[in-house]
Structures are given as structure tokens and as C-alpha cells.
Design an enzyme around this catalytic site. Structure first.
Site, PDB file in Angstrom:
ATOM      1  N   CYS A 121      -5.764  56.183  67.105  1.00 18.78           N
ATOM      2  CA  CYS A 121      -6.085  54.785  67.387  1.00 18.78           C
ATOM      3  C   CYS A 121      -4.857  53.886  67.377  1.00 18.78           C
ATOM      4  O   CYS A 121      -4.797  52.905  68.127  1.00 18.78           O
ATOM      5  CB  CYS A 121      -7.145  54.271  66.416  1.00 18.78           C
ATOM      6  SG  CYS A 121      -6.666  54.304  64.683  1.00 18.78           S
ATOM      7  N   LYS A 194     -16.473  59.132  56.828  1.00 10.32           N
ATOM      8  CA  LYS A 194     -15.837  57.862  57.184  1.00 10.32           C
ATOM      9  C   LYS A 194     -16.862  57.004  57.909  1.00 10.32           C
ATOM     10  O   LYS A 194     -17.312  57.334  59.006  1.00 10.32           O
ATOM     11  CB  LYS A 194     -14.612  58.091  58.056  1.00 10.32           C
ATOM     12  CG  LYS A 194     -13.880  56.813  58.441  1.00 10.32           C
ATOM     13  CD  LYS A 194     -12.645  57.131  59.268  1.00 10.32           C
ATOM     14  CE  LYS A 194     -11.908  55.868  59.670  1.00 10.32           C
ATOM     15  NZ  LYS A 194     -10.708  56.158  60.477  1.00 10.32           N
ATOM     16  N   GLU A 232     -21.841  66.025  56.830  1.00  9.26           N
ATOM     17  CA  GLU A 232     -20.451  65.943  57.285  1.00  9.26           C
ATOM     18  C   GLU A 232     -19.515  66.657  56.303  1.00  9.26           C
ATOM     19  O   GLU A 232     -18.598  67.381  56.708  1.00  9.26           O
ATOM     20  CB  GLU A 232     -20.030  64.478  57.439  1.00  9.26           C
ATOM     21  CG  GLU A 232     -20.648  63.754  58.614  1.00  9.26           C
ATOM     22  CD  GLU A 232     -19.945  64.070  59.921  1.00  9.26           C
ATOM     23  OE1 GLU A 232     -19.068  64.942  59.945  1.00  9.26           O
ATOM     24  OE2 GLU A 232     -20.293  63.433  60.933  1.00  9.26           O
ATOM     25  N   LYS A 247     -14.610  57.244  52.756  1.00 11.51           N
ATOM     26  CA  LYS A 247     -13.987  55.975  53.125  1.00 11.51           C
ATOM     27  C   LYS A 247     -15.042  55.083  53.759  1.00 11.51           C
ATOM     28  O   LYS A 247     -15.743  55.538  54.671  1.00 11.51           O
ATOM     29  CB  LYS A 247     -12.840  56.238  54.118  1.00 11.51           C
ATOM     30  CG  LYS A 247     -12.096  55.003  54.573  1.00 11.51           C
ATOM     31  CD  LYS A 247     -11.013  55.357  55.580  1.00 11.51           C
ATOM     32  CE  LYS A 247     -10.269  54.114  56.011  1.00 11.51           C
ATOM     33  NZ  LYS A 247      -9.230  54.411  57.038  1.00 11.51           N
ATOM     34  N   SER A 273      -8.483  48.366  53.362  1.00 13.00           N
ATOM     35  CA  SER A 273      -7.798  47.089  53.523  1.00 13.00           C
ATOM     36  C   SER A 273      -8.688  45.889  53.229  1.00 13.00           C
ATOM     37  O   SER A 273      -8.231  44.892  52.654  1.00 13.00           O
ATOM     38  CB  SER A 273      -7.247  46.987  54.942  1.00 13.00           C
ATOM     39  OG  SER A 273      -8.287  47.084  55.911  1.00 13.00           O
TER      40      SER A 273
END
Length: 327
Positions: A121, A194, A232, A247, A273
Site C-alpha cells: 500500500c 487485521k 484466519e 491489529k 496509530s
């Protein structure tokens, strides 16, 4: 009143409280995410993440010196290239920004443990985590690129690779590529669970990686789902993941606990973040005690089952652990 059992007895002094503490932490479990950017003489503070910086290679050594002096032993690099294209070619460039960062770090700080985020990304001009087929991210085509990225990072000096793309089958593809290139001892820390979270906003600004169209909900997980997280995690285990990551951390501690319960491999939690930015904003307004809040956030992740903790507060937490404030 005659009470035989009084839980407060074990809370009466600081020494006793530490003696009976159930959750133990150590700075060796901290991982510090860092942003490296192409160019020279760059040390830009990230507006949405006060105290965090994008640094060019000529400033990287001083940043890593601060990390090691704080007592943090592991870092994860995110690269910001000068040029992006549709296939994220800079991500696997032998002399790409992350690859050169690994070489410098390995040369200057040989005892520091280096982890590479494996994704596209930051390197694609469209901001998505893989190769596009129209406006659709083509899963199987992307696997080949991810495998090349992982090998290029390992060859540049990465001690571990961490795929964060959420493509199906990427752990198996990366494991086969690493083994085929002779990197059989390079572990994979998979972003196994995620979520398509709103907590990533400041990171996308920092890495210039926001999608130019659509969003990532077609490949990152729905925040409503819990059973799917276990699926997952099991898939990545079967494909050869050595560490499983959840995450974000703070809003998904139930998932950290679930993943911990289903496997015997270490579990990592990434305090992202948005978590960092909220703490900083509230602290600047005098609404919270920043130091106590970041300690409490870390404790909650470890208490839920995390063995490793990725956080932009790693340096502060290492100091707190060293001083016995937490840990």
C-alpha cells in the site's frame, strides 16, 4: 463483622502488589514501528502523530540510537518511496528505501532485531495492498509480489518479515519463497487478524498510503466478526506462520485472548496509530495522565494474552518497565 477473606490484604504496599502481580511485562517484548522515507536531510514530524517522524537514511542512525538507548530491542520499518506505480515495484527493489534501511541498521546496530512490514500500500499509486484487476485487488497475482518483497527484505538484512496485506495464502507463498532463497531461518510474523479499522487514519497519512478509491474492507476483516478471526489465525498457522498478530490492539482484546487460546505460537498485538493519536490529543488538552494511560493500555494487551507488543510508545514503555512503574 468477621471477614476471613479480605482481598485488600494483598494490596497494602507497593512491594506486595508487585509480588502478587499476575501480568508480567518486559522491554524485550516491545517492537517500535518506524517510518523511513527516500530523500536526504528529512526528519518530518507526522502531524497526526506528535513525536513520531518520517526520517531519511541520513537521520536513521540517530533515531535508532535513541531506540536502543531506551532499551527497545526490535524495530519494524515502513518505507515511503519517492516514486509509486500501479504494481508497487519499489517495494522489492534491491536498493529500495526499506532495503537500504535494513542494510544501514544491520551495519550500525548489529544487535537490533529488524522486522520488515511486507505490503504494497505504501508503494502503489492507487494505495491498495496488491495488484489490481480493474478496481478489484487480485489475490493470487499479489501473492507473487509479496513473496518477492519478503525475499528482498530478508536479503537486505531483515531478521523477520511481517505480511500485513491480508491476501489469502500469503503466508504459504512467502514461506515457500523464503525457503527457496535459502532463508529458512527467517520467521514470519503474520498480521493474521487485521481488521478494516478506523484506527489506521494517522498511519495512512504518515505513509501516504490511503486508497485512492474504495476501501480495504474487501480484504481486511469486518470489525463485527469474532469467529472469523479464529479461522484466519488457524489458516496462517497451517501455512507456517511463526507468530500471529492481532491489529488493532485496544478495541480487539477479546480477539487477542481468542488467538492466544487456540495456538502455541507467540501472539503479537499492534497498538496502532489511531490509539497513539487519541492519547496524544487527550494529553495535550490535559484530560488524561498520558504516562499512566499508555501503561494501562500496554498492561491490557499483555493481560489479554499478547506476548509481543508493537507500539509507538515503545520507548516510553521501556523506561517505565525499567523504573518498575509497570512490568
Amino acid at each position: 463483622m468477621n471477614m476471613t477473606i479480605r482481598p485488600r490484604r494483598l494490596r497494602t504496599t507497593p512491594v506486595l502488589r508487585k509480588m502478587v502481580r499476575e501480568t508480567r511485562m518486559d522491554a524485550s517484548t516491545l517492537i517500535y514501528p518506524m517510518f523511513v522515507i527516500e530523500g536526504t536531510d528529512i526528519r518530518e514530524e507526522i502531524p497526526a502523530m506528535p513525536g513520531q517522524y518520517r526520517v531519511s537514511l541520513d537521520h536513521l542512525a540517530e533515531e535508532l540510537e535513541a531506540v536502543t538507548e531506551a532499551g527497545v530491542g526490535a524495530v519494524m520499518f515502513f518505507g515511503i518511496p519517492a516514486h509509486k506505480d500501479a504494481v508497487g515495484s519499489a517495494a522489492c527493489d534491491e536498493h529500495g528505501i526499506v532495503q537500504e534501511a535494513f542494510r544501514l541498521a544491520k551495519r550500525e546496530f548489529p544487535d537490533l532485531y529488524l522486522i520488515g512490514d511486507v505490503c504494497m500500500c505504501e508503494y502503489t499509486d492507487h494505495g491498495h495492498c496488491g495488484i489490481l484487476d480493474g478496481h478489484h485487488v487480485a489475490n493470487d497475482k499479489t501473492l507473487k509480489s509479496l513473496a518477492r518483497i519478503a525475499v528482498s527484505q530478508a536479503e537486505a538484512g531483515a531478521d523477520m518479515v511481517a505480511p500485513s496485506d491480508m491476501m489469502d495464502g500469503r503466508v504459504a507463498a512467502i514461506r515457500a519463497a523464503l525457503d527457496g532463497a535459502g532463508h529458512t531461518d527467517t520467521p514470519i510474523m503474520s498480521y493474521a487478524v487485521k481488521y478494516a479499522s478506523s484506527f489506521y487514519g494517522p498511519f495512512r497519512s504518515a505513509a501516504d498510503s490511503a486508497p485512492k478509491f474504495g476501501d480495504r474492507r474487501g480484504y481486511q476483516m469486518d470489525v463485527h466478526n469474532r469467529r472469523e478471526a479464529r479461522k484466519e489465525a488457524r489458516l496462517d498457522l497451517a501455512e507456517g506462520a511463526d507468530i500471529l498478530m492481532v491489529k488493532p490492539a485496544m478495541s480487539f482484546l477479546d480477539i487477542v485472548s481468542d488467538v492466544k487460546a487456540l495456538s502455541d505460537v507467540p501472539v503479537a498485538a499492534y497498538s496502532v496509530s489511531g490509539e497513539y493519536a487519541m492519547v496524544k490529543a487527550a494529553a495535550r488538552n490535559g484530560w488524561i495522565d498520558e504516562r499512566r494511560i499508555i501503561g494501562e493500555m500496554a498492561v491490557s494487551a499483555y493481560r489479554a494474552g499478547a506476548d509481543l507488543y508493537l507500539t509507538y510508545f515503545a520507548k516510553e514503555l521501556a523506561q517505565m518497565m525499567r523504573e518498575g512503574e509497570i512490568g
